[in-house]
Design an enzyme around this catalytic site. Sequence first.
Site, PDB file in Angstrom:
ATOM      1  CD1 TRP A 100     -44.989 -17.317 -24.140  1.00  0.00           C
ATOM      2  CD2 TRP A 100     -43.863 -15.704 -24.285  1.00  0.00           C
ATOM      3  NE1 TRP A 100     -45.044 -16.514 -25.460  1.00  0.00           N
ATOM      4  CE2 TRP A 100     -44.215 -15.196 -25.265  1.00  0.00           C
ATOM      5  CE3 TRP A 100     -42.728 -14.917 -23.422  1.00  0.00           C
ATOM      6  CZ2 TRP A 100     -43.422 -15.034 -26.022  1.00  0.00           C
ATOM      7  CZ3 TRP A 100     -42.345 -13.530 -24.162  1.00  0.00           C
ATOM      8  CH2 TRP A 100     -43.142 -13.489 -25.651  1.00  0.00           C
ATOM      9  CG  ASP A 167     -48.957 -15.590 -19.155  1.00  0.00           C
ATOM     10  OD1 ASP A 167     -49.897 -14.917 -20.540  1.00  0.00           O
ATOM     11  OD2 ASP A 167     -47.798 -16.001 -19.669  1.00  0.00           O
ATOM     12  CE  LYS A 191     -48.881 -12.609 -28.036  1.00  0.00           C
ATOM     13  NZ  LYS A 191     -47.853 -13.273 -26.911  1.00  0.00           N
TER      14      LYS A 191
END
Length: 354
Positions: A100, A167, A191
């Site tokens: 990511w 993030d 999530k």
Amino acid sequence: MKKHNFSAGPSILPQEVLNKASEAVLDYNGSGLSLIEISHRSKDFVDIMDRARALVLELLGLEGKGYQALFLQGGASTQFLMVAMNLLEKKAGYLNTGAWSEKAIKEAKVIGDIYEVASSKDANFNYIPKGFEIPSGLDYLHCTSNNTIFGTQMKSFPKTDSPLVCDMSSDIFSRQLDFSQFGLIYAGAQKNMGPAGTTLVVVREDILGKVSRTIPSILDYKKHIASDSMLNTPPVFPVYTSLLTLEWLKSVGGIAGIEQENEKKARLMYSEIDLNPLFKGFATKEDRSFMNATFTLEKESLKETFASMLKEAGISGVNGHRSVGGYRASMYNALPIESVKALVEVMSELESKA
Ligand SMILES: *Cc1c(COP(=O)(O)O)cnc(C)c1O
């Protein structure tokens, strides 16, 4: 029968949230209308948005500290771009801790100049880099608090004179942190907060408005703030479901309360990984994630037996990401410890069979 849901994302939500969300789809609050067929400008929905934004700041301990919470669309992936659009003027720093992070870097490079302050790519991202130097004067420093795919998690954050951007898609609301050390936090809801379809952005307003480029409205944080996170039609169902999850979180003691549960679950999981000779943890011990435990099975020949035992026990979603292989047990806030117990039991039973 309800399964033990270890899915990495979209992932488990509290049962009471699912119940309330489904009721609202049929009839919101006895109004005779579905939540998803009313105007987002109606009092009912404006109220939902206001409560959700306020509760985010309350849970993070950021009320009255110059922060704004926004519920946007486009996923965390759109934030890779939007962060750079809004904050990158000369040069930004990025900590590369996984797939990511790499994607965030790739998108930011479209906008401007990037400096990679450190990377753990040399060991397939099984650790968090430490002791690196951060140049001063960066427009911002970007990091990824929890590396969902590799199962590593930052336990502390770099000190820098630049705004810290994080993030937090896969560990937001899971542990206590001084959230005021961040200038901007973003997280895809799916999530640890709600269904896919909305992305939370928490930004300290004073870091905005410093770049010289013209920012298209839909990518401009200031415009979203000015319109109370309703610049265009917001994702009403994901926002409402996220509000329900945040309310649930508050009812179980907020972040402090859930952190204790998360620690218990992670301890149980990792002690089995460490003590059972059939399994091997992927991430370096000190950097292990409390959300996503990654591990491999040492004896390939037991793979099928393990798979059928997992199935038998109603355990779902533990296959690892293709870039790591093996297994990944995602233990987000809503996963009860009973599910971890069930998984650990299967693992130890496998040992006794081997
Ligand atoms: C899942 C994930 C993303 C991507 O989120 P999307 O909402 O699918 O764009 C980004 N960062 C991290 C850390 C993730 O876990």
